[in-house]
Scaffold this motif. Structure first.
Motif, PDB file in Angstrom:
ATOM      1  N   ASP A   1       0.821  -1.214   0.000  1.00 51.71           N
ATOM      2  CA  ASP A   1       0.000   0.000   0.000  1.00 51.71           C
ATOM      3  C   ASP A   1       0.848   1.255   0.000  1.00 51.71           C
ATOM      4  O   ASP A   1       0.427   2.318   0.448  1.00 51.71           O
ATOM      5  N   GLY A   2       2.088   1.125  -0.528  1.00 50.01           N
ATOM      6  CA  GLY A   2       2.961   2.288  -0.640  1.00 50.01           C
ATOM      7  C   GLY A   2       2.540   3.204  -1.775  1.00 50.01           C
ATOM      8  O   GLY A   2       1.637   2.901  -2.564  1.00 50.01           O
ATOM      9  N   VAL A   3       3.208   4.348  -1.863  1.00 51.87           N
ATOM     10  CA  VAL A   3       2.859   5.367  -2.854  1.00 51.87           C
ATOM     11  C   VAL A   3       2.938   4.806  -4.271  1.00 51.87           C
ATOM     12  O   VAL A   3       2.038   5.020  -5.098  1.00 51.87           O
ATOM     13  N   ASP A   4       4.007   4.053  -4.575  1.00 52.70           N
ATOM     14  CA  ASP A   4       4.189   3.525  -5.930  1.00 52.70           C
ATOM     15  C   ASP A   4       3.106   2.497  -6.250  1.00 52.70           C
ATOM     16  O   ASP A   4       2.525   2.506  -7.347  1.00 52.70           O
ATOM     17  N   ALA A   5       2.817   1.607  -5.298  1.00 51.02           N
ATOM     18  CA  ALA A   5       1.798   0.579  -5.526  1.00 51.02           C
ATOM     19  C   ALA A   5       0.428   1.204  -5.763  1.00 51.02           C
ATOM     20  O   ALA A   5      -0.316   0.784  -6.662  1.00 51.02           O
ATOM     21  N   VAL A   6       0.092   2.211  -4.975  1.00 49.50           N
ATOM     22  CA  VAL A   6      -1.213   2.863  -5.117  1.00 49.50           C
ATOM     23  C   VAL A   6      -1.301   3.610  -6.448  1.00 49.50           C
ATOM     24  O   VAL A   6      -2.335   3.561  -7.131  1.00 49.50           O
ATOM     25  N   LYS A   7      -0.208   4.291  -6.830  1.00 44.18           N
ATOM     26  CA  LYS A   7      -0.212   4.998  -8.119  1.00 44.18           C
ATOM     27  C   LYS A   7      -0.418   4.020  -9.268  1.00 44.18           C
ATOM     28  O   LYS A   7      -1.219   4.278 -10.193  1.00 44.18           O
TER      29      LYS A   7
END
Length: 386
Positions: free
Chosen positions: A236-242
């Motif tokens: 659920d990190g920034v890259d995964a969410v993007k």
């Protein structure tokens, strides 16, 4: 030149051609049959390598790799104990290098590991078995995607689709997991055969199933000449969410319009379902929660969103449970008890319960495997569009 001489010359040139063709052929080793599923559900695997020093068999039906033995022809072999009927990925470890079974045309479509597939049939046909029922069709499609790239889809149309050109169908958008491709639900999950069988039994409504490729970032990089980016390390990190949000944009703005233009669909939210496994389950939840005006049926297989992400990005789901429960015709969450995502998925279920969000759940034995995914598809598709 008399006829006898002419015939002799023809025979001579024919023999020359045959000889030349014969010496042009590459050398052939002995015939290798692998895998060989025996009547007692044991399976014999074989691998030809006269020069290998060690060959092991690795498979999801084994607790650990097992040694194979070599015969005088250089064929390594081993016969397993009886295997529980199902479809399993397996590979050979040849002097420490993992390889597919070159004698087997059935393989696991994946970006990383290269595995072959063995199908151990049941005494009575399993839900994914090929049965004597009407069968649907599998189509490969290419559509205009984000950033000027071309996306790829596998599309299942149900039995009778081509025979009745006036009938329209609901659509199930089904997304596979990390490192899987758009073919995995088809070639490993046998979704087409599962639906054929359920439809024939009157247990599921005829539907179109659309299977997209989930790694949008990799495809964009490949088509634009860049290097494939590594997978996000934090779910659920920034890259995964993007990346999940980019996938949602592609699905809603590109895939759905393409399907509804080129296939006979019922184009409303009550006739659209979305589901996915692992990363595809996370993409399912994020896409659905951001587009409840587009999807009324949501199936998460071996995946979850954290309570923190739910509260931050989708506060309306738990904050207005009456509205959520009215919007979702089906909200399904399932996971295996040995799945490495089990803890997070159960925490997700507890969050939904605490917020009074209605959902159906199933916890099975086993881990993060496609054996479980087939069960989830077989359980959920009869519930869709009812």
């Amino acid at each position: 030149m008399n006829q006898q001489l002419t015939n002799r010359l023809r025979l001579f040139f024919a023999l020359i051609c045959l000889y030349t063709g014969a010496i042009a052929q590459p050398p052939r080793g002995p015939l290798v049959v692998s895998p060989q599923v025996n009547a007692d559900k044991t399976v014999t695997f074989r691998y030809l390598s006269p020069t290998a020093k060690e060959v092991k068999l690795s498979g999801q039906f084994l607790k650990a790799p097992i040694e194979m033995s070599k015969d005088a022809q250089g064929i390594w072999s081993v016969t397993t104990e009886a295997v529980k009927p199902d479809i399993y990925p397996y590979s050979f470890q040849v002097d420490g290098i993992t390889v597919m079974d070159p004698a087997n045309v059935a393989f696991f479509p994946n970006e990383r590991f290269k595995a072959s597939l063995v199908d151990v049939p049941g005494d009575s046909p399993l839900i994914h078995a090929m049965k004597d029922v009407p069968h649907g069709s599998i189509n490969y499609e290419y559509y205009p995607s984000l950033e000027g790239t071309t996306g790829s889809l596998v599309v299942y149309t149900p039995p009778g689709y081509d025979q009745n050109p006036s009938k329209k169908y609901p659509v199930f958008y089904l997304i596979s997991g990390t490192t899987d491709t758009e073919e995995t639900f088809f070639k490993v999950g046998k979704t087409n055969l599962i639906l054929d069988n359920l439809i024939a039994e009157g247990k599921a409504k005829p539907m179109i199933i659309v299977m997209p490729y989930g790694n949008l970032a990799a495809r964009v990089a490949e088509q634009k000449g860049g290097a494939k980016p590594a997978d996000p390390t934090v779910r659920d990190g920034v890259d995964a969410v993007k990346r999940a949000n980019d996938f949602a944009t592609d699905l809603v703005s590109k895939v759905v319009p393409y399907i509804e233009k080129n296939y006979r669909t019922v184009a409303n939210r009550e006739s659209r379902a979305i589901g996915g496994f692992s990363r595809g389950g996370g993409q399912t939840l994020r896409t659905a929660f951001s587009n409840l005006d587009k999807f009324a049926w949501v199936c998460s297989y071996s995946s979850y969103l954290s309570p923190a992400e739910m509260d931050q990005n989708f506060p309306q789901i738990g904050g207005k449970p009456e509205t959520t429960n009215k919007q979702l015709k089906l909200f399904w969450v399932s996971v295996g008890s040995d799945d490495f995502l089990y803890k997070g998925t159960v925490e997700f279920m507890d969050y939904l319960k605490a917020k009074n969000v209605a959902f159906k759940s199933l916890i099975t034995d086993g881990g993060h495997t496609w054996m479980n995914v087939k069960k989830y598809v077989a359980e959920t598709t009869p519930l869709l569009f009812q």
